[in-house]
Design a protein around this motif. Structure first.
Motif, PDB file in Angstrom:
ATOM      1  N   LYS A  58      42.220  41.064  26.867  1.00  0.00           N
ATOM      2  CA  LYS A  58      41.025  40.629  27.463  1.00  0.00           C
ATOM      3  C   LYS A  58      41.727  40.529  29.090  1.00  0.00           C
ATOM      4  O   LYS A  58      42.704  39.873  29.430  1.00  0.00           O
ATOM      5  CB  LYS A  58      40.406  39.238  27.103  1.00  0.00           C
ATOM      6  N   TRP A  59      41.055  41.108  30.063  1.00  0.00           N
ATOM      7  CA  TRP A  59      41.297  41.125  31.464  1.00  0.00           C
ATOM      8  C   TRP A  59      39.988  40.330  32.125  1.00  0.00           C
ATOM      9  O   TRP A  59      39.131  40.633  32.064  1.00  0.00           O
ATOM     10  CB  TRP A  59      41.461  42.413  31.858  1.00  0.00           C
ATOM     11  N   LEU A  60      40.526  39.353  32.911  1.00  0.00           N
ATOM     12  CA  LEU A  60      39.302  38.841  33.640  1.00  0.00           C
ATOM     13  C   LEU A  60      39.696  38.909  35.192  1.00  0.00           C
ATOM     14  O   LEU A  60      40.824  38.670  35.658  1.00  0.00           O
ATOM     15  CB  LEU A  60      39.504  37.196  33.677  1.00  0.00           C
ATOM     16  N   ILE A  61      38.773  39.740  36.031  1.00  0.00           N
ATOM     17  CA  ILE A  61      39.026  39.957  37.267  1.00  0.00           C
ATOM     18  C   ILE A  61      37.830  39.290  38.259  1.00  0.00           C
ATOM     19  O   ILE A  61      36.764  39.714  37.870  1.00  0.00           O
ATOM     20  CB  ILE A  61      38.494  41.360  37.305  1.00  0.00           C
ATOM     21  N   VAL A  62      38.567  38.574  39.165  1.00  0.00           N
ATOM     22  CA  VAL A  62      37.613  37.461  39.879  1.00  0.00           C
ATOM     23  C   VAL A  62      37.696  37.938  41.264  1.00  0.00           C
ATOM     24  O   VAL A  62      38.760  37.846  41.857  1.00  0.00           O
ATOM     25  CB  VAL A  62      37.873  36.121  39.687  1.00  0.00           C
ATOM     26  N   GLY A  63      36.493  38.087  41.980  1.00  0.00           N
ATOM     27  CA  GLY A  63      36.478  38.276  43.621  1.00  0.00           C
ATOM     28  C   GLY A  63      37.398  39.426  43.931  1.00  0.00           C
ATOM     29  O   GLY A  63      37.759  39.352  45.258  1.00  0.00           O
ATOM     30  N   TYR A  64      37.382  40.427  43.143  1.00  0.00           N
ATOM     31  CA  TYR A  64      38.317  41.828  43.825  1.00  0.00           C
ATOM     32  C   TYR A  64      37.297  42.794  43.964  1.00  0.00           C
ATOM     33  O   TYR A  64      36.456  43.176  43.240  1.00  0.00           O
ATOM     34  CB  TYR A  64      39.378  42.024  42.586  1.00  0.00           C
ATOM     35  N   SER A  65      37.626  43.440  45.085  1.00  0.00           N
ATOM     36  CA  SER A  65      36.851  44.581  45.541  1.00  0.00           C
ATOM     37  C   SER A  65      37.120  46.051  44.912  1.00  0.00           C
ATOM     38  O   SER A  65      36.334  46.918  45.148  1.00  0.00           O
ATOM     39  CB  SER A  65      36.810  44.819  47.004  1.00  0.00           C
ATOM     40  N   PHE A  66      38.158  46.076  44.271  1.00  0.00           N
ATOM     41  CA  PHE A  66      38.700  47.394  43.614  1.00  0.00           C
ATOM     42  C   PHE A  66      38.847  48.473  44.599  1.00  0.00           C
ATOM     43  O   PHE A  66      38.673  49.759  44.630  1.00  0.00           O
ATOM     44  CB  PHE A  66      37.706  48.101  42.744  1.00  0.00           C
ATOM     45  N   ARG A  67      39.371  47.864  45.973  1.00  0.00           N
ATOM     46  CA  ARG A  67      39.564  48.898  46.929  1.00  0.00           C
ATOM     47  C   ARG A  67      41.092  48.846  47.189  1.00  0.00           C
ATOM     48  O   ARG A  67      41.623  49.747  48.047  1.00  0.00           O
ATOM     49  CB  ARG A  67      39.086  48.367  48.353  1.00  0.00           C
TER      50      ARG A  67
END
Length: 390
Positions: A300-309
């Motif tokens: 499980k991956w939690l990705i918070v507040g990241y723009s994917f840039r």
């Protein structure tokens, strides 16, 4: 191997903004430009050059978020110029006039770099705090993660600030391991500047074994692009972690601007093109190595507040995601409609051929409510339990 109780958490600037909106990139950029302009009124060629750089960023502004990257990239890229100039100085002829010109250029570029970076990090340092109510919400966020995942939790932080570090230390200090090596054998006394007293600090970890040797500490905190607390000495080069309390007392930013420092921040402040090269150096290379390990060992991956840039980050996510037949469950917490589902899919390598055989709904959950009160919403419940909350 059972990774069902492990969690990999990737944190972007959106998390810091959720708990202190003064850490918005456009606000940081505006304040840095203001300080440089103020300094330029009584400064010399270095600060006037910095002001010209900052003014150009303002004039050509298109996206407030990319303004920050362009500003720090302009200062950070000076390190690339320095590398080339140093190379020329070693291979040039015996002509002393040319050598002196190169030395002068190197010194000028160093001053621009150190002045610019000192302003950026000083502003972030001054804003690395949350109000009482926001601090409580950050603690709730961290507590919810700790209580719902009983295995290894790896936080990979893209921010330079100390908000997440402070919350984790205050709540789970005995369960936390970060890049600072607290063993007595790894303590080091350094002199930050000629006019400052010696301080004792911890050296940064050298390799994966330094993490694996602490099995009872199930929380890991990695700063992929460095931290306000990470510094390196100049000669010889030693990487250390300096406590925030010591930084408040020392105020090393002013020493950097005066050219008096004997230490330099261990951070990646560069444009997107130069960033790939910077992260091949220690300590960032180790942080990325442990980031990849955290992804690999979590279902499980939690990705918070990241723009994917950030392409170096995306490439690690994509590599691990594509290597799996059974995809990890991914919860992306954002504030509003950006990033889109399509951008997230593309960043992870989920393409048209995958959509033919299935939907990203099978593995991707998107929460557009932001980091504040994430733990109270349905998306979080579905993510950690696998079941809707009814």
């Amino acid at each position: 191997m059972d990774y069902s109780n492990n969690l990999s958490v990737l944190v972007g600037n959106g998390l810091s903004i959720a708990f202190n909106d003064e850490l918005k990139l456009d606000r940081i950029t505006k304040e840095v430009v203001r300080r440089i302009s103020e300094e330029a009124q009584n400064g010399g060629d270095v600060v006037r050059t910095m002001q010209n750089i900052a003014s150009r960023v303002e004039r050509e502004s298109v996206d407030p978020n990319t303004d920050f990257e362009r500003l720090v990239g302009a200062f950070g890229s000076e390190s690339q110029s320095l590398s080339y100039l140093n190379y020329l100085a070693t291979v040039t002829s015996e002509d002393e006039e040319i050598k002196n010109a190169l030395r002068a250029s190197i010194k000028f570029a160093e001053k621009i770099r150190d002045n610019g970076i000192s302003h950026v990090l000083e502003v972030i340092f001054e804003r690395s705090h949350a109000s009482v109510d926001k601090s409580e919400k950050l603690r709730n966020f961290v507590t919810a993660i700790y209580e719902k995942f009983s295995g290894r939790i790896t936080y990979s932080n893209l921010n330079y600030d100390t908000l997440l570090l402070s919350a984790l230390v205050n709540l789970y200090d005995s369960k936390l391991v970060d890049m600072g090596d607290g063993r007595d054998s790894r303590k080091k006394k350094i002199k930050p500047a000629e006019n400052l007293k010696d301080i004792e600090c911890n050296q940064l970890r050298d390799g994966e074994a330094d993490f694996e040797g602490m099995p009872t500490r199930r929380l890991r905190l990695l700063h992929l692009h460095g931290s306000l607390t990470y510094w390196r000495t100049l000669d010889p080069e030693i990487h250390v972690k300096i406590a925030t309390s010591a930084l408040r007392e020392l105020e090393p930013w002013a020493a950097m601007r005066k050219g008096e420092q004997a230490i330099r921040p261990d951070v990646v402040l560069a444009n997107p093109y130069d960033k790939t090269e910077h992260i091949t150096n220690h300590p960032f290379s180790l942080c990325y190595e442990m980031f990849e390990k955290g992804l690999k060992e979590s279902n499980k991956w939690l990705i918070v507040g990241y723009s994917f840039r950030d392409e170096p980050v995306n490439s690690r996510l994509r590599k691990e995601f594509l290597s799996r037949n059974e995809k990890p469950t991914v919860l992306v917490v954002t504030f509003g409609q950006s990033p889109s589902r399509e951008l997230i899919e593309q960043s992870l390598g989920w393409g048209e051929e995958d959509r033919i055989s299935g939907s990203s709904d099978d593995w991707l959950i998107i929460d557009q409510g932001g980091a504040n009160d994430m733990e109270l919403r349905d998306e979080w419940h579905i993510f950690h339990s696998g079941n809707p909350p009814f």
